[in-house]
Design a protein around this motif. Structure first.
Motif, PDB file in Angstrom:
ATOM      1  N   ILE A 702       0.828  -1.203   0.000  1.00  0.00           N
ATOM      2  CA  ILE A 702       0.000   0.000   0.000  1.00  0.00           C
ATOM      3  C   ILE A 702       0.863   1.256   0.000  1.00  0.00           C
ATOM      4  O   ILE A 702       0.639   2.184  -0.777  1.00  0.00           O
ATOM      5  CB  ILE A 702      -0.958   0.001   1.221  1.00  0.00           C
ATOM      6  N   THR A 703       1.854   1.303   0.871  1.00  0.00           N
ATOM      7  CA  THR A 703       2.671   2.515   0.967  1.00  0.00           C
ATOM      8  C   THR A 703       3.548   2.710  -0.261  1.00  0.00           C
ATOM      9  O   THR A 703       3.796   3.842  -0.678  1.00  0.00           O
ATOM     10  CB  THR A 703       3.550   2.480   2.239  1.00  0.00           C
ATOM     11  N   GLU A 704       4.008   1.610  -0.868  1.00  0.00           N
ATOM     12  CA  GLU A 704       4.825   1.730  -2.085  1.00  0.00           C
ATOM     13  C   GLU A 704       4.045   2.374  -3.232  1.00  0.00           C
ATOM     14  O   GLU A 704       4.625   3.037  -4.084  1.00  0.00           O
ATOM     15  CB  GLU A 704       5.327   0.350  -2.528  1.00  0.00           C
ATOM     16  N   SER A 705       2.750   2.162  -3.248  1.00  0.00           N
ATOM     17  CA  SER A 705       1.938   2.692  -4.349  1.00  0.00           C
ATOM     18  C   SER A 705       1.406   4.095  -4.074  1.00  0.00           C
ATOM     19  O   SER A 705       0.713   4.660  -4.905  1.00  0.00           O
ATOM     20  CB  SER A 705       0.774   1.743  -4.637  1.00  0.00           C
ATOM     21  N   MET A 706       1.719   4.669  -2.903  1.00  0.00           N
ATOM     22  CA  MET A 706       1.262   6.025  -2.583  1.00  0.00           C
ATOM     23  C   MET A 706       1.966   7.043  -3.471  1.00  0.00           C
ATOM     24  O   MET A 706       3.159   6.937  -3.745  1.00  0.00           O
ATOM     25  CB  MET A 706       1.521   6.349  -1.112  1.00  0.00           C
ATOM     26  N   VAL A 707       1.215   8.030  -3.910  1.00  0.00           N
ATOM     27  CA  VAL A 707       1.770   9.060  -4.799  1.00  0.00           C
ATOM     28  C   VAL A 707       2.590  10.075  -4.015  1.00  0.00           C
ATOM     29  O   VAL A 707       3.653  10.501  -4.437  1.00  0.00           O
ATOM     30  CB  VAL A 707       0.631   9.771  -5.574  1.00  0.00           C
ATOM     31  N   SER A 708       2.094  10.465  -2.854  1.00  0.00           N
ATOM     32  CA  SER A 708       2.723  11.530  -2.073  1.00  0.00           C
ATOM     33  C   SER A 708       3.910  11.015  -1.259  1.00  0.00           C
ATOM     34  O   SER A 708       3.758  10.139  -0.414  1.00  0.00           O
ATOM     35  CB  SER A 708       1.687  12.162  -1.130  1.00  0.00           C
ATOM     36  N   ASP A 709       5.086  11.572  -1.510  1.00  0.00           N
ATOM     37  CA  ASP A 709       6.261  11.231  -0.704  1.00  0.00           C
ATOM     38  C   ASP A 709       6.073  11.660   0.743  1.00  0.00           C
ATOM     39  O   ASP A 709       6.565  11.001   1.662  1.00  0.00           O
ATOM     40  CB  ASP A 709       7.510  11.919  -1.268  1.00  0.00           C
ATOM     41  N   VAL A 710       5.371  12.773   0.961  1.00  0.00           N
ATOM     42  CA  VAL A 710       5.170  13.303   2.311  1.00  0.00           C
ATOM     43  C   VAL A 710       4.456  12.277   3.181  1.00  0.00           C
ATOM     44  O   VAL A 710       4.896  11.958   4.292  1.00  0.00           O
ATOM     45  CB  VAL A 710       4.366  14.620   2.271  1.00  0.00           C
ATOM     46  N   HIS A 711       3.347  11.722   2.657  1.00  0.00           N
ATOM     47  CA  HIS A 711       2.600  10.735   3.433  1.00  0.00           C
ATOM     48  C   HIS A 711       3.360   9.409   3.528  1.00  0.00           C
ATOM     49  O   HIS A 711       3.437   8.802   4.591  1.00  0.00           O
ATOM     50  CB  HIS A 711       1.220  10.507   2.806  1.00  0.00           C
ATOM     51  N   ARG A 712       3.927   8.956   2.388  1.00  0.00           N
ATOM     52  CA  ARG A 712       4.608   7.661   2.374  1.00  0.00           C
ATOM     53  C   ARG A 712       5.785   7.642   3.344  1.00  0.00           C
ATOM     54  O   ARG A 712       5.964   6.690   4.109  1.00  0.00           O
ATOM     55  CB  ARG A 712       5.092   7.342   0.959  1.00  0.00           C
ATOM     56  N   ASN A 713       6.589   8.697   3.338  1.00  0.00           N
ATOM     57  CA  ASN A 713       7.794   8.726   4.171  1.00  0.00           C
ATOM     58  C   ASN A 713       7.504   8.932   5.650  1.00  0.00           C
ATOM     59  O   ASN A 713       8.368   8.685   6.500  1.00  0.00           O
ATOM     60  CB  ASN A 713       8.743   9.821   3.677  1.00  0.00           C
ATOM     61  N   SER A 714       6.288   9.373   5.965  1.00  0.00           N
ATOM     62  CA  SER A 714       5.972   9.643   7.375  1.00  0.00           C
ATOM     63  C   SER A 714       5.372   8.426   8.084  1.00  0.00           C
ATOM     64  O   SER A 714       5.242   8.419   9.303  1.00  0.00           O
ATOM     65  CB  SER A 714       5.002  10.826   7.487  1.00  0.00           C
ATOM     66  N   LEU A 715       4.991   7.376   7.306  1.00  0.00           N
ATOM     67  CA  LEU A 715       4.280   6.242   7.892  1.00  0.00           C
ATOM     68  C   LEU A 715       5.215   5.068   8.182  1.00  0.00           C
ATOM     69  O   LEU A 715       6.041   4.695   7.345  1.00  0.00           O
ATOM     70  CB  LEU A 715       3.166   5.768   6.947  1.00  0.00           C
ATOM     71  N   VAL A 716       5.070   4.477   9.366  1.00  0.00           N
ATOM     72  CA  VAL A 716       5.771   3.237   9.714  1.00  0.00           C
ATOM     73  C   VAL A 716       4.784   2.302  10.403  1.00  0.00           C
ATOM     74  O   VAL A 716       3.822   2.761  11.034  1.00  0.00           O
ATOM     75  CB  VAL A 716       6.982   3.491  10.640  1.00  0.00           C
TER      76      VAL A 716
END
Length: 756
Positions: A702-716
């Protein structure tokens, strides 16, 4: 109080009037309410381009005539609509327990498909199949894909002495955008794939970089997500088919008697095909949808006079056709044989139970759609020596039952294929050889234009031989009387690979060796695709190799014929061979890509925000409490219902104030969280937490397919908690907006996941 009537300029579109309920008359302009209905008039200027007279605050113009909204809710609604429009509305929903059973069935079926149909490939230790290329089979200039680096151009193989050894070692040299890679042959064999594109050029857009693999990783991720979406779509289609029901046919002694009267000794493959079809009909409660891929087949009911068999073709008179239509309607025919006319609206079946489709590539789109509609209730058996790419793909991936007949009967002799450049001397020599041994010749061209010139040439070359012309636009009687034997084809590059295989199969249906001469013009004039077709036909000379030929055809024609334009682009990111291997890998782990939703009512959104609607807007709404309750009910049902509610609300009352937007976003957040398996959302200082049942694999996808780097990089993901560390503590309304945007991106990945 009524609004003053605003002047309406001359406009190109007619005014649309819509009556709703009794209320003061007013004008709605471009979706903006007339300012006289607010206590404080907004400082707003606009030019009048459209005016719609209504009774109430409704905007009766359809959505496609409105200016596109760019607020976050509208953007989310657009995406939801796109996703739902791609789905088959007839598919039924399953509960988790029922889905478990069917997913296991799909997995077993897929494994059987791999074992049976991909036996010619080298199996990997994990049970999958390898599409890696043998470096020795590459030619200088061929494009290749290195799994870790990306797309490069093969230069060659040569010996070199490594630094840590005195003995020379074979190295594979590959050119990349920023330099030359030198790989030991053993490593290259494990990581290299041939780069094929689903189009004519076979050229990648760019070569990858050795010193920066980030672009390649993004391309690979995009391909992986596209594969997941395909797998999920296939799963849902197959699960839908498994849900269809019809009672199994009783096993009958007369069926065994019928099989025993087969006039030849069946080959092992034929015996297995008998067993497969028998089990489909007598042991399953779902309608049969089986492909039998093979060269040799029979239909035989001469010893069963009580079985009435009819034929419908262009060679019949109108009266004969009408008689057959009447017999079909009244159940007086047991078997009817014919062309695609049997799928027409005039044919009314009394109690259709089995549809046999021979060589489905000859059918058009509408006929295939009609065949697909039969599959929900009728047993369907498809016969083909060279199945079309989509059928082949479904068989390869196990999403369609298939039986492969590759062993020819002992008395059958393979057709001898001769592939050469066209010349009059070659044609005369081939025809003379066949006539001298008492044979007949079928001379085939890809189009009617040019037949007369060929006829004239043949008459001059063979003045004592009887020659006739036959083509599809001739009268039925004239065509019926024309000789129907085949030996050679001219301008072979104009035919498709499956057509060539079928044409070659017109000869050699006995124990005498037959010859098929295939002529092409100067090779320098042929496209790469045409050359590949000819090479494939020459390689697949033996009987029973139609399946292998169809697989080659899929590689040559590309995945565009299977998946459509979008997926074709995704294949282009990594090439067909790596794409296919990633696909089988994904299929073998299908249950790992499953997201388990939670009930909407169980989701807690612990963010202290309770927006108050302005009194002007409350007065605006006809029944505010009822509208709020409807919104909650829509959110509880599914996100599609919430989207429809929001669009209807805006259509009727215009764009909502900010406080109402926050209320709607809170409902969307809760709905999306339920779909994603998130049970609780809360904030603690700068940290946002989401309790979830997601697996690490699903979270990664799911996170790999996210468009926004801001959201993707903030989630763990830590255990069952998705954490996001923000740069600063946000006000509550901004925090809700951030969570809304984050969940909207996560939710966009759901089409790539099994949702049961």
């Amino acid at each position: 109080m009524a609004c003053p009537l605003l002047p309406v300029p001359d406009i190109s579109r007619p005014l649309v009037l819509k009556k709703l309920i009794s209320s003061p008359k007013l004008w709605t302009l471009l979706g903006l309410r007339c300012p006289c209905h607010f206590k404080t008039k907004p400082s707003l200027s606009f030019s009048l381009t459209k005016a719609v007279y209504t009774q109430n605050f409704s905007l009766p113009l359809s959505r496609d005539k409105m200016e596109p909204d760019q607020d976050p809710i509208s953007l989310l609604n657009e995406r939801i609509r796109r996703d739902y429009n791609k789905r088959d509305a007839s598919r039924t929903v399953m509960d988790s327990k029922e889905a478990e059973k069917y997913i296991q069935l799909v997995k077993e079926q897929q494994q059987r498909g791999l074992q049976k149909l991909k036996g010619d490939r080298q199996p990997k230790k994990n049970g999958g199949f390898s599409y890696k290329v043998d470096p020795y089979s590459l030619r200088s200039g061929d494009y290749v894909v290195h799994k870790k680096v990306g797309v490069g151009r093969f230069v060659g193989i040569k010996f070199d002495v490594p630094k840590d050894s005195p003995n020379p070692v074979e190295y594979v040299f590959i050119e990349y955008a920023d330099g030359m890679a030198k790989l030991p042959l053993t490593q290259a064999s494990r990581l290299l794939y041939r780069y094929n594109l689903p189009n004519e050029t076979k050229r990648p857009r760019t070569l990858s970089k050795l010193n920066d693999t980030t672009v390649w990783e993004r391309r690979k991720t995009k391909g992986k997500v596209a594969i997941q979406k395909m797998v999920v779509d296939l799963m849902e289609l197959y699960l839908h088919r498994l849900k269809q029901r019809r009672p199994p046919y009783p096993k009958s002694p007369s069926m065994a008697e019928f099989e025993a009267q087969f006039p030849f000794e069946p080959t092992p493959d034929q015996k297995q095909a008998f067993i497969d079809v028998g089990k489909d009909l007598t042991e399953r409660e779902t309608p049969m949808d089986r492909l039998i891929c093979g060269d040799v087949g029979f239909e035989r009911f001469s010893m069963y006079p009580e079985t009435k068999v009819g034929l419908m073709s262009r060679f019949q008179t109108k009266a004969e056709k009408e008689e057959h239509l009447h017999m079909i309607k009244n159940g007086q025919l047991d078997i009817i044989v014919g062309t695609h006319s049997l799928l027409g609206n005039r044919v009314v079946y009394n109690n259709l139970g089995l549809l046999v489709v021979d060589e489905e590539q000859r059918f058009g789109v509408k006929q295939k759609e009609k065949i697909a509609s039969f599959k929900t209730s009728v047993d369907v058996l498809t016969l083909s020596a060279t199945p079309i790419p989509r059928t082949l793909y479904l068989a390869l991936t196990g999403f369609r039952d298939a039986s492969l007949i590759s062993t020819p009967p002992p008395e059958r002799v393979p057709i001898k294929t001769h592939l050469s450049a066209y010349s009059k001397e070659n044609v005369i020599s081939a025809i003379k050889y066949e006539l001298d041994r008492g044979g007949q010749v079928f001379y085939v061209l890809p189009r009617i234009k040019g037949l007369e010139e060929v006829m004239e040439f043949l008459e001059q070359s063979f003045p004592t031989v009887e020659i006739a012309i036959a083509h599809g636009k001739q009268y039925s009687k004239q065509l019926e009387e024309t000789m129907e034997k085949f030996a050679q084809v001219q301008e072979v590059q104009q035919f498709g690979l499956a057509q060539l295989y079928q044409l070659r199969g017109r000869v050699g249906r006995a124990d005498k060796e037959a010859h098929a001469h295939l002529f092409y013009p100067d090779k320098s004039l042929l496209t790469d695709q045409a050359l590949e077709r000819l090479a494939a036909l020459e390689e697949c000379r033996e009987l029973g190799q139609g399946f292998q030929l169809a697989e080659r055809d899929m590689g040559i024609r590309g995945f565009g014929t299977i998946f459509g334009e979008q997926q074709t682009g995704d294949v282009g990111n990594v090439g067909i061979d790596l794409f296919f291997e990633m696909l089988f890998e994904s299929l073998s782990k299908v249950e790992e890509h499953r997201v388990i939703s939670v009930p909407y009512q169980s989701v807690r959104v612990d963010i202290n925000i309770n927006p108050h609607l302005p009194s002007e807007y409350i007065n605006y709404l006809e029944n505010p409490m009822e509208i709020i309750n409807e919104a909650e009910k829509a959110a509880e049902k599914e996100i599609w219902s919430l989207m429809q509610f929001t669009e209807n609300l805006r259509r009727q009352y215009g764009k909502e104030p900010y406080s109402m937007e926050l209320l709607l976003k809170k409902l969307y957040v809760r709905r999306m969280a339920a779909d994603l398996g998130i049970k609780r959302i809360y904030a603690s200082g700068k940290m946002v937490g989401m309790r979830t049942n997601m697996t690490k694999l699903v979270f990664k996808l799911i996170t790999e397919s996210m468009v926004s780097d801001v959201h993707r990089n903030s989630l763990v993901l830590e255990d069952d908690l998705i954490k996001a560390e923000l740069l600063l503590e946000l006000p509550r309304d901004q925090l809700l907006n951030w969570i809304f945007q984050c969940l909207a991106e996560l939710h966009a990945s759901l089409p790539a996941l099994i949702k049961y």
